[in-house]
Motif scaffolding. Structure first.
Motif, mmCIF file in Angstrom:
data_model
loop_
_atom_site.group_PDB
_atom_site.id
_atom_site.type_symbol
_atom_site.label_atom_id
_atom_site.label_comp_id
_atom_site.label_asym_id
_atom_site.label_seq_id
_atom_site.Cartn_x
_atom_site.Cartn_y
_atom_site.Cartn_z
ATOM 1 N N ILE A 1 -1.244 6.014 5.484
ATOM 2 C CA ILE A 1 -2.402 5.882 6.390
ATOM 3 C C ILE A 1 -2.703 7.222 7.048
ATOM 4 N N GLY A 2 -1.637 7.927 7.471
ATOM 5 C CA GLY A 2 -1.843 9.251 8.078
ATOM 6 C C GLY A 2 -2.464 10.230 7.108
ATOM 7 N N GLU A 3 -2.072 10.139 5.839
ATOM 8 C CA GLU A 3 -2.651 11.030 4.839
ATOM 9 C C GLU A 3 -4.138 10.754 4.645
ATOM 10 N N LEU A 4 -4.514 9.462 4.698
ATOM 11 C CA LEU A 4 -5.915 9.085 4.462
ATOM 12 C C LEU A 4 -6.805 9.304 5.678
ATOM 13 N N LEU B 1 -2.843 -1.536 3.183
ATOM 14 C CA LEU B 1 -2.787 -0.572 4.267
ATOM 15 C C LEU B 1 -3.567 -1.055 5.488
ATOM 16 N N THR B 2 -4.718 -1.699 5.264
ATOM 17 C CA THR B 2 -5.536 -2.175 6.395
ATOM 18 C C THR B 2 -4.792 -3.239 7.199
ATOM 19 N N PRO B 3 -4.201 -4.282 6.564
ATOM 20 C CA PRO B 3 -3.427 -5.249 7.353
ATOM 21 C C PRO B 3 -2.230 -4.597 8.052
ATOM 22 N N THR B 4 -1.636 -3.599 7.409
ATOM 23 C CA THR B 4 -0.502 -2.918 8.044
ATOM 24 C C THR B 4 -0.947 -2.192 9.314
ATOM 25 N N LEU B 5 -2.087 -1.549 9.263
ATOM 26 C CA LEU B 5 -2.594 -0.864 10.445
ATOM 27 C C LEU B 5 -2.898 -1.864 11.562
ATOM 28 N N GLU B 6 -3.457 -3.022 11.199
ATOM 29 C CA GLU B 6 -3.724 -4.058 12.205
ATOM 30 C C GLU B 6 -2.428 -4.501 12.867
ATOM 31 N N ALA B 7 -1.435 -4.774 12.050
ATOM 32 C CA ALA B 7 -0.157 -5.245 12.583
ATOM 33 C C ALA B 7 0.503 -4.183 13.463
ATOM 34 N N PHE B 8 0.374 -2.915 13.068
ATOM 35 C CA PHE B 8 0.958 -1.831 13.843
ATOM 36 C C PHE B 8 0.348 -1.777 15.249
ATOM 37 N N PRO C 1 -11.792 5.208 4.202
ATOM 38 C CA PRO C 1 -10.724 5.618 3.289
ATOM 39 C C PRO C 1 -9.675 4.523 3.053
ATOM 40 N N LEU C 2 -9.326 3.741 4.118
ATOM 41 C CA LEU C 2 -8.326 2.672 3.952
ATOM 42 C C LEU C 2 -8.876 1.542 3.104
ATOM 43 N N LEU C 3 -10.112 1.121 3.394
ATOM 44 C CA LEU C 3 -10.696 -0.010 2.654
ATOM 45 C C LEU C 3 -10.840 0.331 1.185
#
Length: 625
Positions: A587-590, A552-559, A540-542
């Motif tokens: 991200i939570g929604e996806l 969103l994907t880089p943000t999740l990595e950084a988080f 879903p993110l990709l």
């Protein structure tokens, strides 16, 4: 008149009465006659004493006479019991009749207890009856029968319905009222020292039983119990002879080249019922008599139990299933609809019939229904043992069985936690046949090759059906799909590794597939489909980033790299913390609300690592940050 002559005359009169066997009331006439003649005082007392002595001697003689009469009747009963052999039911009827006549009562009956069901069943009745007929079942409880079984001594009541010692039940009381019974004597029938039944004698008036009468019936009960046990032994011997004769006759049919239908007809005559022989998959092989077309569906669960216990089991009103097998190998099931109850002798005859049918099926294992099941097993065995077989030849063999291996198939393995090979084998054959697939047994595990593309759903379907039937946990794992016969072995190995992993993780009795184990499934899989795993976790993110040109994907990595801190993640991304907060909400929604739970977070981090490694190895940019 002097006192002495009067006493002498009275003594002579008493002796004359005794010699004549006069009834007891004649002695009272002597006293009355003395009073009329004016006797009084010591003279009258002498007459009364003489009369009492005469009455005492008469009563004693009467007791002796009754005892002798009872013993004579008992000896006659012994001769009856020791006469030529009679079947048990006929003998019980004779026992009830003789017991009623011994004491001259109105009714006698014999009942056998069923302690598991806490009830008694009437086996024989003698006398004029209204409701108390053979076959009637009544509660056991603390009735005379129950008490006589608990403490094996005779027990009697002068008036049953008013006796507070008895634990009354509505059913028994209704029968007693219907018969108009009052007095009842219950005598245990003993096998050595253990009672196996109870003999009742009853009267429709209130009366008592003398000690001699109770002793007489107790002795008769002992003799009757011995006679019944003797009849049982002779019945069993006769049944064994009959069973041996039937077995020999059935085997002669087999060795003489008889067809399965002829065996079914002979079995139908032996057990007095309709017969159907079914293969392991439930396909009818031979039928004699009328059985519904849905008989197998009605009996399939019972057939598994029959194969597990190696004995006939009831599967419906009058319908029985008996296993046809050799050792733990199931060859089929014999369904029988009887015209009456299944006796022990009938069960032995069914055993003879199924043994003969097993021999016939083994001798003629080329018959279509049996051969097809074996060929199906052989085909899957070959696919598992020889992955280099010609795909063209394998598909040709499958087509002859009505199977199409060109489409996607899944491999499912099921391992029961207890040894139930017989039942599992019978069910597996039926299940594979119904699902148009293949099955075999390997190392105590049922293996299936089934049409479909979702191994998890296939594993759960097997678990949902097999687990309740075996009544103990069954662990089931699936792998695939496979479209090439040569890949079946690899699918089987993946499914077995998945099964072992589930057991090691404590998921005994559960069902799952390689793909559902997440990164553990990736390690277990032969295909190592990293891209598929990344897509299943981060898809879903990709897709969102690709369509919206978002990050969103880089943000999740950084988080994750920042230890779950939005502030530190914002610094790594060179954006405002509010921007990171909004992205995390998206991200939570996806991904769903549980994406930060430890197990899910671990899956996400592993997928992100694999995603970046693949990007770097492919030489393509990993995306902006």
């Amino acid at each position: 008149m002097s006192q002495e002559p009067m006493v002498r005359d009275t003594s002579s009169a008493v002796l004359e009465l005794l010699a004549a066997g006069a009834p007891a009331d004649r002695f009272s006439f002597l006293v009355e006659d003395a009073r009329r003649r004016g006797a009084e005082g010591a003279e009258l007392a002498g007459v009364e004493r003489a009369a009492r002595l005469g009455l005492s001697i008469t009563s004693r003689w009467e007791r002796h006479r009754r005892r002798e009469t009872g013993l004579a009747a008992l000896l006659e009963a012994v001769r009856d019991l020791a006469a030529a052999h009679q079947p048990e039911d006929v003998l019980l009827q004779s026992v009830a009749r003789r017991a009623r006549l011994l004491l001259g009562l109105d009714l006698a009956y014999v009942c056998y207890p069923d302690e598991e069901a806490a009830q008694v069943r009437v086996r024989a009745v003698d006398g004029r009856i209204a409701r108390l007929e053979a076959g009637l079942t009544l509660p056991l409880g603390r009735s005379p029968a129950g008490l006589a079984m608990t403490d094996p001594v005779p027990l009697w009541t002068a008036d049953y319905l008013t006796d507070e010692r008895v634990e009354h039940s509505t059913a028994v009381d209704e029968v007693v009222r219907a018969e108009g019974l009052h007095t009842m004597l219950a005598v245990p029938l003993n096998r050595q020292t253990r009672p196996f039944g109870v003999l009742h004698v009853a009267a429709r008036r209130v009366r008592g039983f003398t000690a001699d009468e109770v002793a007489l019936m107790s002795a008769y009960g002992d003799l009757a119990g011995t006679a019944v046990e003797r009849a049982r032994v002779l019945d069993r011997a006769a049944a064994l002879r009959e069973s041996g004769d039937a077995h020999a006759r059935l085997l002669r049919l087999v060795l003489g080249g008889a067809e399965l239908g002829e065996l079914a007809e002979e079995t139908s005559k032996l057990v007095d019922g309709a017969v159907r022989v079914c293969g392991t998959d439930g396909v009818p092989l031979a039928t004699t008599g009328e059985l519904p077309e849905t008989a197998w569906e009605q009996a399939e669960t019972g057939a598994l139990e029959a194969h597990g216990s190696c004995r006939p089991v009831p599967v419906g009103p009058g319908l029985w299933a008996a296993p046809i097998c050799t050792g733990t190998v199931g060859l089929g099931t014999l369904l029988v609809r009887l015209n009456g109850p299944l006796s022990d002798d009938g069960a032995q005859l069914l055993g003879c019939a199924t043994q003969a049918m097993a021999v016939l099926l083994l001798l003629h294992n080329s018959r279509a229904a049996i051969a097809e099941g074996q060929v199906r097993d052989d085909l899957l065995d070959d696919l598992l043992a020889h992955p280099d077989l010609s795909a063209q030849k394998v598909r040709a063999r499958a087509r002859r069985l009505g199977l199409d291996l060109a489409g996607p198939h899944v491999v499912v393995v099921a391992r029961p936690e207890e040894d139930s090979t017989g039942r599992a084998s019978v069910w597996a054959a039926s299940y594979a046949y119904r699902r148009n697939g293949l099955k075999c047994l390997r190392h105590g595990t049922a293996v299936f090759l089934l049409p479909g593309s979702d191994p998890g759903d296939a594993a759960r379907a097997v678990s949902a059906e097999l687990g309740p039937l075996l009544r103990h946990p069954v662990t089931v794992a699936g792998a695939g799909p496979v479209t090439d016969p040569g890949a079946v072995r690899h699918g089987y190995q993946e499914a077995v590794r998945c099964l072992e992993a589930m057991i090691a993780l404590g998921a005994v009795g559960r069902a799952g597939s390689v793909g559902e184990l997440g990164f553990l499934g990736l390690l277990l899989s032969d295909s190592r489909d990293a891209q598929g795993y990344i897509g299943s976790v981060l898809g879903p993110l990709l897709t969102y980033d690709e369509q919206r040109l978002s990050e969103l994907t880089p943000t999740l990595e950084a988080f994750f790299a920042a230890g779950g801190s939005p502030t530190y993640a914002a610094r790594r991304l060179h954006v405002h913390p509010n921007t990171v907060a909004r992205r995390l909400e998206r991200i939570g929604e996806l991904l769903g609300p549980d994406w930060q739970q430890p197990a899910r977070a671990l899956e996400l981090q592993l997928a992100l690592r694999l995603f970046r490694v693949r990007e770097q190895l492919s030489g393509e940019p990993a995306g902006g940050r």
